[in-house]
Structures are given as structure tokens and as C-alpha cells.
Design an enzyme around this catalytic site. Sequence first.
Site, mmCIF file in Angstrom:
data_model
loop_
_atom_site.group_PDB
_atom_site.id
_atom_site.type_symbol
_atom_site.label_atom_id
_atom_site.label_comp_id
_atom_site.label_asym_id
_atom_site.label_seq_id
_atom_site.Cartn_x
_atom_site.Cartn_y
_atom_site.Cartn_z
ATOM 1 N N GLU A 1 1.976 6.618 1.698
ATOM 2 C CA GLU A 1 0.608 6.109 1.850
ATOM 3 C C GLU A 1 0.094 5.438 0.586
ATOM 4 O O GLU A 1 -0.913 4.720 0.625
ATOM 5 C CB GLU A 1 -0.337 7.240 2.279
ATOM 6 C CG GLU A 1 -0.772 8.195 1.182
ATOM 7 C CD GLU A 1 0.273 9.226 0.789
ATOM 8 O OE1 GLU A 1 -0.021 10.078 -0.075
ATOM 9 O OE2 GLU A 1 1.393 9.199 1.343
ATOM 10 N N CYS B 1 4.211 15.412 0.373
ATOM 11 C CA CYS B 1 4.012 16.156 -0.868
ATOM 12 C C CYS B 1 3.510 17.574 -0.556
ATOM 13 O O CYS B 1 4.247 18.379 -0.009
ATOM 14 C CB CYS B 1 3.083 15.378 -1.793
ATOM 15 S SG CYS B 1 3.177 15.892 -3.530
ATOM 16 N N HIS C 1 5.175 9.588 -1.736
ATOM 17 C CA HIS C 1 3.928 9.240 -1.055
ATOM 18 C C HIS C 1 3.987 7.843 -0.430
ATOM 19 O O HIS C 1 3.605 6.858 -1.070
ATOM 20 C CB HIS C 1 2.766 9.272 -2.052
ATOM 21 C CG HIS C 1 2.369 10.626 -2.502
ATOM 22 N ND1 HIS C 1 1.365 11.350 -1.906
ATOM 23 C CD2 HIS C 1 2.840 11.407 -3.512
ATOM 24 C CE1 HIS C 1 1.221 12.514 -2.521
ATOM 25 N NE2 HIS C 1 2.109 12.576 -3.496
#
Length: 227
Positions: free
Chosen positions: A197, A86, A195
Site C-alpha cells: 500500500e 506487516c 507494504h
Amino acid sequence: MKFAVLVFPGSNCDIDMYHAIKDELGEEVEYVWHTATDLSGFDGVLVPGGFSYGDYLRCGAMANQSNIMAEVKKVADAGKPVLGVCNGFQILTEAGLLPGALLRNTNLKFMCRTVQLKVENNNTLFTNQYEQGQIIHIPIAHGEGNYYCDEETLQSLKDNNQIVFTYSGDNPNGSLEDIAGIINERGNVLGMMPHPERAVDALVGGADGLAVFKSIVKQWRENHVNN
């Protein structure tokens, strides 16, 4: 394997990055403040999402002037893995580690939802735990995720198989050729808007992103531990 998670003023995904590495993979990880001047003790660098410096001037532009970015370039030059997610992707393009730029979403809105991605290249150190063409579900949260580059750069990305992830079915931001993530020519720097994560635990929304981090560790172990 030892990871550095960079922290800039305004970063807000550093904790998620740390969790993915420490709690889900059990690997060593440290937060590294943007004023640091040495990353030589780390095997990989993670540049997290957020709003570094409040996105003032241009997303990632001010973060690129931080002391730590000179060290990130050294890490990349050494062939170690660098992952930017990002705002981290935006920072890597500002640093010249990846080609192109991230523009405002075509609908001019901040988009925050889970999207479908297609794995376009699973022969990278970031995607070797995926199947070629696999459809995965990863969250996005951005206002400037519209990837753009000139025609020559786009053709180069295609010719070198540097387009790693594309949006599948629905393009949320108008990104050129549905591009969601690219790698550098050497293959050790990945930038992606979604994302991974935030998708590492099936109990809280899915674990399709975990393979990104598993892939990095697998490749590192093959290159270091088994030699």
C-alpha cells in the site's frame, strides 16, 4: 468491490490502505473499528500495519483478542480475500489463519527501507497481475519481520506453493528461506511483511505494490460480475 480496512488502537497504515483502494483503484472502502462485530457486508478485508496495542505482550497477540477477529475468521472461512500487511501479517498468524510466527529481526533493529521481492507464485488471487519470477520493489518497516516455522510446516508451504513472495538478494530480517509473504492452503488469506500500500504511486516512490490490489479486484470481478 467493497473492502473493510480494520483499525486497531495503534494502527498507522490504515490510511495508506484506504488510499490504495479508494484513490488508486476507485473501489468502495470503509474503516472498521476493532470493536465491530459484523463484516458480512464486505467483499474483502485488509488488516493494516502499525503497532496494534503498542505491540505489548507480543506483536498482534492483543489485537487477536478483539471482537472483529472472530468476524475476520468468518470472512476467511467464506473464501473471501483477507490481506494482512506487516502487523496485519503478525495478527493473522496469532489468529491461526496463517502458519508460523514473526520473530525479532536478527540484527535486533527496526528496518525501514525499500527491498527487492521475487514473485514466487503468481497464480493466486493476490498476485495474478504479476509475472512469475518478477522482481518488484516494496518498502518494509518492521522490527519483528523474521518469519519462522517448523520444518514440517515449511515443507508443507513449499509443497502447496504457499510461499508467494521472497526477499531477493538481500534478506533484511533473517526470515526463514527468505520468506516475505505466504498464503493459506485455500489461497484466500495472504500475509506479507512488506507494504504494497506504500508503493501504489510512481510519483512517490514506485507503484509495484498496486498489482496486489488490482489482482484482488480482478479475481473478484471474474467470480462475481461476469457470472
